[in-house]
Design an enzyme around this catalytic site. Structure first.
Site: not given
Ligand code: PGA
Length: 246
Positions: A99, A158
């Site tokens: 992440h 992401e």
């Molecule tokens: P968010 O976070 O949905 O608050 O943007 C997603 C993540 O960091 O996995």
């Protein structure tokens, strides 16, 4: 492929009662839906939430539990670490790896690649986050894993700047997502072939909510990694329902 919605609770909530109540409320409302829902609470709450999930499995549906990180060794002198084997033994099925909030603390793609291998060794499904620098990160990771392991991994696109809690967060447009997914699929295809790509889930993460989940899934995401919107049962269940009604 069934939609896959993964809740990343991050370092929330502050006590186990609230964690248990959130998990119970979600479980009650998603039980009849044709979807895979995975809750990734802070490590310390996993045993309690896993026992809730276990009880539910003995009725007629399944809520799965995952962790937000793990180490790359299974046992030994590594103070503060938790191994994939320990998570597996607790009943976890998934583990989020790489992440951006961990990368910011110094985790590299090379470290993520080692963690992926350790998770696969014990049949824990790695949920691998790929950021803006798709090609560079994917290359390091794909170099380290076997072709036959590609479809055992869930990939998530992401971009850090789209995460809701980032200052000035910018939600990704569906068109930008489509392009990113295309790049990821092309790399997976080159590595493992068409059949493996068909079987590999790629999710989207970054400010996903009940109102926009469908736009991202229409562009080819098989589901989402959800942060802020997974911390309220009503919002999260609404999001899951919208993913299912695609
Ligand atoms: P968010 O976070 O949905 O608050 O943007 C997603 C993540 O960091 O996995």
């Amino acid at each position: 492929m069934k939609p896959l919605i993964i809740a990343n609770w991050k370092m929330n909530p502050a006590n186990s009662k609230d964690a248990f109540d959130l998990a119970s409320a979600v479980a009650k409302d998603v039980k009849s839906l044709d979807v895979d829902v995975v809750l990734c609470p802070p490590l310390i709450y996993i045993p309690e939430i896993q026992s809730l999930a276990y009880k539910l499995q003995t009725t007629n549906y399944k809520l799965q539990v995952g962790a937000q990180d793990c180490f790359w060794e299974q046992e030994g002198p590594y103070t503060g670490q938790v191994s994939p084997l320990m998570l597996k033994n607790l009943g976890c099925s998934y583990v989020i790896l790489g992440h951006s909030e961990r990368k910011r603390l110094g985790e590299t793609a090379e470290m993520v690649a080692k963690k992926i291998q350790a998770a696969l060794e014990v049949a824990l499904i790695p949920v691998v986050c790929i950021g803006e620098n798709i090609e560079k990160e994917m290359k390091i990771i794909l170099n380290e894993i076997k072709d036959t392991d590609v479809s055992k991994i869930v990939f998530v696109y992401e971009p850090e700047g789209a995460i809701s809690t980032e200052p000035g967060a910018q939600s990704l447009s569906p068109e930008q997502l489509e392009q990113a997914l295309g790049v990821m699929r092309a790399m997976l295809l080159k590595k493992a072939g068409e059949e493996a790509v068909q079987k590999t889930a790629i999710l989207y993460g970054g400010s996903v909510k009940a109102q926009n989940i469908q736009e991202f899934m229409e562009k080819g995401a098989q589901g989402a990694l959800v942060g802020a919107a997974s911390l309220g049962a009503q919002e999260f269940v609404g999001l899951v329902k919208n993913a299912v009604s695609m």
